[in-house]
Motif scaffolding. Structure first.
Motif, PDB file in Angstrom:
ATOM      1  N   ASP A  86      -7.632   4.706  -3.070  1.00  0.00           N
ATOM      2  CA  ASP A  86      -7.103   3.470  -3.662  1.00  0.00           C
ATOM      3  C   ASP A  86      -7.593   2.223  -2.939  1.00  0.00           C
ATOM      4  OD1 ASP A  86      -5.285   4.654  -5.675  1.00  0.00           O
ATOM      5  OD2 ASP A  86      -4.222   5.429  -3.915  1.00  0.00           O
TER       6      ASP A  86
ATOM      7  N   HIS B 191       0.814  -1.222   0.000  1.00  0.00           N
ATOM      8  CA  HIS B 191       0.000   0.000   0.000  1.00  0.00           C
ATOM      9  C   HIS B 191       0.846   1.269   0.000  1.00  0.00           C
ATOM     10  CE1 HIS B 191      -3.311  -2.731   0.938  1.00  0.00           C
ATOM     11  NE2 HIS B 191      -2.535  -3.244   1.873  1.00  0.00           N
TER      12      HIS B 191
ATOM     13  N   ARG C  55      -0.055   4.997  -1.474  1.00  0.00           N
ATOM     14  CA  ARG C  55      -1.451   4.991  -1.903  1.00  0.00           C
ATOM     15  C   ARG C  55      -2.326   5.761  -0.913  1.00  0.00           C
ATOM     16  NH1 ARG C  55      -2.453   0.815  -5.633  1.00  0.00           N
ATOM     17  NH2 ARG C  55      -4.515   0.338  -4.794  1.00  0.00           N
TER      18      ARG C  55
END
Length: 350
Positions: A274, A161, A164
């Motif tokens: 996201d 991640h 993001r």
């Protein structure tokens, strides 16, 4: 059909505690575990998970956790402890054995496995926990959301991640722990219905669990009074308070809708996101008991202190607030297991 004294469904902390207590009452249980090792859901939790209770308060009956009693054990230490505990148990533990359904059979039960095998048991202890049934609240438009949707059960670490935009839904321990970890790698918002409530991990040099134990709150039989679990306190050593104060993660009310890649906030603003990660807990994973009528409409067990209200030979072990604050914890499940085993040993079907 193989006939046994008792079947314990699940070989996590609750199932292993049940097996220990049943053996102490002279019963010979068979423990059925769907996974390939007797450690319950612990191996599947996120990589950085650390207990909020010190090792001295994190043991099952009959085996101390070991090591520095004041440290806060890591997930992998808990897995190793449970495997060690299972290895020392004088109990028949069968892995890769998923229970498909439990039905009444005379004075006892018929336990059907996914493999096609069947066991007859005088008593059944449902100790399968809740990890297999993650809970995700409704969010209008979520089915059209084009970003990534995860539950804490799917989360392992922050690396995928990095960079993001992530919204973590929840206000409890897992939500805050995951949110703070992700915020070191991504832009993260913690979204919840209510503010995060922090509890100091140590007060006057003593861990919170020392105070809970000394005060008697940890073992008080409050389960009959708690119909809806109270707002979870997030146990904090100071790191989470500092992270939230720095806005890493920031905290907002729940989004009101999702549409494509965007979320809408209560003030009407929208933004592209996201990943939407639900750290919103779990529900009892007990579908295999449906044929008995032992669950309510929401799939929760009908019980009193873990004893089934519908079948005298059926017991539940490990539900949150089964009897006390510590019922679904390593430190408390052994007490409930002992009460359950004594009750089942007196069951007329034995």
């Amino acid at each position: 059909m193989e006939h046994v004294d008792a079947v314990v469904v699940g070989a996590g902390q609750s199932g292993l505690a049940a097996a220990h207590a049943l053996r102490a009452e002279g019963l010979r249980p068979v423990v059925l575990e769907a996974a390939d090792q007797p450690a319950g859901s612990w191996p599947r939790y996120y990589d950085s998970l650390t207990l909020f209770s010190p090792a001295r308060y994190s043991s099952l009956p009959g085996l101390a956790f070991g090591g520095d009693p004041d440290r806060y054990p890591h997930r992998d230490e808990v897995v190793a402890y449970l495997l060690r505990y299972a290895d020392r148990l004088d109990a028949d533990i069968r892995t890769r054995q998923r229970v498909r359904e439990v039905r009444a059979d005379g004075a006892g039960f018929a336990v059907d496995l996914a493999s096609g095998a069947r066991l007859g048991a005088r008593a059944v202890v449902a100790a399968s926990g809740s990890f297999g049934r993650p809970y995700r609240p409704e969010l209008p438009g979520l089915e059209s959301f084009t970003g990534e949707v995860l539950h804490a059960a799917d989360y392992r670490g922050p690396e995928p991640h990095a960079g993001r935009r992530v919204v973590v839904v929840g206000s409890g321990n897992s939500a805050v722990q995951i949110g703070a970890e992700l915020a070191r790698h991504a832009r993260v918002t913690l979204a919840g219905r209510r503010p995060v409530r922090l509890a100091r991990q140590r007060t006057l040099g003593r861990d919170l669990h020392w105070w809970l134990t000394r005060s008697g709150l940890d073992t008080a039989p409050l389960g009959r009074l708690v119909r809806t679990p109270p707002t979870q306190l997030v146990i904090d050593d100071g790191r989470y308070r500092a992270a939230l104060a720095d806005g890493a993660p920031d905290h907002r009310p729940l989004p009101t809708a999702a549409d494509g890649a965007r979320l809408t906030w209560p003030d009407g603003t929208t933004e592209a996101v996201d990943t939407l990660l639900f750290a919103t807990g779990y529900r009892p994973d007990l579908d295999y008991l449906s044929p008995l009528g032992a669950l309510d409409e929401a799939g929760h067990p009908r019980h009193r202190d873990g004893a089934s209200r519908t079948h005298p030979g059926l017991a539940f072990l490990g539900p949150e607030w089964q009897r006390s604050l510590s019922s679904n914890s390593l430190r408390g499940v052994g007490r409930d297991a002992a009460r359950t085993a004594r009750r089942l040993a007196r069951h007329p079907g034995r």
